[in-house]
Design a protein around this motif. Structure first.
Motif, PDB file in Angstrom:
ATOM      1  N   UNK A   1       0.820  -1.214   0.000  1.00 40.61           N
ATOM      2  CA  UNK A   1       0.000   0.000   0.000  1.00 40.61           C
ATOM      3  C   UNK A   1       0.857   1.268   0.000  1.00 40.61           C
ATOM      4  N   UNK A   2       1.948   1.271   0.733  1.00 36.88           N
ATOM      5  CA  UNK A   2       2.841   2.437   0.762  1.00 36.88           C
ATOM      6  C   UNK A   2       3.448   2.665  -0.617  1.00 36.88           C
ATOM      7  N   UNK A   3       3.899   1.624  -1.268  1.00 37.04           N
ATOM      8  CA  UNK A   3       4.474   1.749  -2.616  1.00 37.04           C
ATOM      9  C   UNK A   3       3.418   2.267  -3.589  1.00 37.04           C
ATOM     10  N   UNK A   4       2.200   1.746  -3.483  1.00 38.89           N
ATOM     11  CA  UNK A   4       1.128   2.200  -4.366  1.00 38.89           C
ATOM     12  C   UNK A   4       0.784   3.672  -4.098  1.00 38.89           C
ATOM     13  N   UNK A   5       0.741   4.073  -2.849  1.00 36.08           N
ATOM     14  CA  UNK A   5       0.415   5.460  -2.508  1.00 36.08           C
ATOM     15  C   UNK A   5       1.486   6.415  -3.024  1.00 36.08           C
ATOM     16  N   UNK A   6       2.745   6.055  -2.877  1.00 39.33           N
ATOM     17  CA  UNK A   6       3.834   6.902  -3.376  1.00 39.33           C
ATOM     18  C   UNK A   6       3.760   7.013  -4.892  1.00 39.33           C
ATOM     19  N   UNK A   7       3.501   5.909  -5.558  1.00 39.24           N
ATOM     20  CA  UNK A   7       3.403   5.914  -7.024  1.00 39.24           C
ATOM     21  C   UNK A   7       2.248   6.792  -7.493  1.00 39.24           C
ATOM     22  N   UNK A   8       1.094   6.671  -6.876  1.00 42.02           N
ATOM     23  CA  UNK A   8      -0.061   7.480  -7.272  1.00 42.02           C
ATOM     24  C   UNK A   8       0.176   8.966  -6.991  1.00 42.02           C
ATOM     25  N   UNK A   9       0.837   9.269  -5.882  1.00 44.30           N
ATOM     26  CA  UNK A   9       1.147  10.665  -5.566  1.00 44.30           C
ATOM     27  C   UNK A   9       2.061  11.268  -6.615  1.00 44.30           C
ATOM     28  N   UNK A  10       3.087  10.547  -7.007  1.00 41.62           N
ATOM     29  CA  UNK A  10       4.003  11.061  -8.028  1.00 41.62           C
ATOM     30  C   UNK A  10       3.291  11.222  -9.366  1.00 41.62           C
ATOM     31  N   UNK A  11       2.434  10.286  -9.710  1.00 49.51           N
ATOM     32  CA  UNK A  11       1.676  10.376 -10.954  1.00 49.51           C
ATOM     33  C   UNK A  11       0.726  11.573 -10.929  1.00 49.51           C
ATOM     34  N   UNK A  12       0.072  11.817  -9.807  1.00 46.28           N
ATOM     35  CA  UNK A  12      -0.829  12.949  -9.657  1.00 46.28           C
ATOM     36  C   UNK A  12      -0.075  14.270  -9.788  1.00 46.28           C
ATOM     37  N   UNK A  13       1.082  14.366  -9.144  1.00 44.20           N
ATOM     38  CA  UNK A  13       1.874  15.593  -9.233  1.00 44.20           C
ATOM     39  C   UNK A  13       2.352  15.844 -10.656  1.00 44.20           C
ATOM     40  N   UNK A  14       2.766  14.805 -11.336  1.00 45.64           N
ATOM     41  CA  UNK A  14       3.248  14.965 -12.716  1.00 45.64           C
ATOM     42  C   UNK A  14       2.121  15.432 -13.634  1.00 45.64           C
ATOM     43  N   UNK A  15       0.953  14.850 -13.508  1.00 48.32           N
ATOM     44  CA  UNK A  15      -0.154  15.275 -14.376  1.00 48.32           C
ATOM     45  C   UNK A  15      -0.653  16.660 -13.996  1.00 48.32           C
ATOM     46  N   UNK A  16      -0.628  17.010 -12.720  1.00 48.74           N
ATOM     47  CA  UNK A  16      -1.028  18.346 -12.283  1.00 48.74           C
ATOM     48  C   UNK A  16      -0.068  19.414 -12.790  1.00 48.74           C
ATOM     49  N   UNK A  17       1.228  19.134 -12.744  1.00 45.67           N
ATOM     50  CA  UNK A  17       2.223  20.075 -13.257  1.00 45.67           C
ATOM     51  C   UNK A  17       2.054  20.278 -14.749  1.00 45.67           C
ATOM     52  N   UNK A  18       1.768  19.214 -15.447  1.00 43.54           N
ATOM     53  CA  UNK A  18       1.573  19.303 -16.893  1.00 43.54           C
ATOM     54  C   UNK A  18       0.355  20.157 -17.220  1.00 43.54           C
ATOM     55  N   UNK A  19      -0.729  19.985 -16.494  1.00 41.95           N
ATOM     56  CA  UNK A  19      -1.938  20.778 -16.732  1.00 41.95           C
ATOM     57  C   UNK A  19      -1.687  22.246 -16.429  1.00 41.95           C
ATOM     58  N   UNK A  20      -0.966  22.541 -15.343  1.00 46.38           N
ATOM     59  CA  UNK A  20      -0.632  23.927 -15.006  1.00 46.38           C
ATOM     60  C   UNK A  20       0.240  24.549 -16.076  1.00 46.38           C
ATOM     61  N   UNK A  21       1.241  23.815 -16.537  1.00 44.68           N
ATOM     62  CA  UNK A  21       2.147  24.334 -17.570  1.00 44.68           C
ATOM     63  C   UNK A  21       1.387  24.611 -18.865  1.00 44.68           C
ATOM     64  N   UNK A  22       0.429  23.774 -19.188  1.00 47.64           N
ATOM     65  CA  UNK A  22      -0.381  24.001 -20.381  1.00 47.64           C
ATOM     66  C   UNK A  22      -1.207  25.268 -20.234  1.00 47.64           C
TER      67      UNK A  22
END
Length: 137
Positions: A21-42
């Motif tokens: 669960x910890x590995x999954x939570x870290x992975x989802x957090x990083x994925x969320x941050x990456x997609x959020x940064x991309x949307x902001x940059x756009x």
């Protein structure tokens, strides 16, 4: 997975589940941050492109500057803009060489709480009294 003495499997231990669960939570957090940064940059790129288009359209309004200069300001689609001109000094002079004015357009806007600015500059000839480029005669 733990095994019993006879070799059969009995399932995952609580520690193994927690680590998964910890590995999954870290992975989802990083994925969320990456997609959020991309949307902001756009979004930032779209607003900047709008500012460039506004500045270019303001510069294309005239093909010459009146002898007393050009000053204007306004607001359009959430952008505030200021346009000003100043004589451009050059060593080239002559009856057929137009006097030049440096035109600067400053466009400002806000992205959330971040103020942003864009400045474009160009040279335009001074309009003659008869309306043709080339300076006052």
């Amino acid at each position: 997975m733990s095994r019993s003495r006879d070799g059969s499997q009995q399932g995952f231990s609580l520690l193994e589940l927690l680590v998964a669960f910890v590995i999954m939570a870290i992975s989802l957090t990083m994925l969320y941050k990456a997609s959020g940064s991309s949307a902001r940059a756009t979004g930032v790129a779209e607003r900047q492109q709008g500012a460039v288009m506004l500045a270019e359209s303001l510069l294309s309004v005239r093909d010459g500057v009146p002898p007393d200069g050009w000053r204007d300001q306004g607001e359009s689609a959430g952008y505030q803009w200021t346009l000003r001109s100043a004589p451009f000094v050059t060593s080239q002079t002559g009856p057929n060489i137009p006097r030049l004015h440096e035109i600067e357009v400053l466009v400002s806007w806000t992205d959330g709480l971040t103020p942003r600015q864009l400045s474009l500059a160009t040279l335009l000839p001074e309009r003659r009294v008869d309306g043709l480029p080339g300076g006052i005669r």
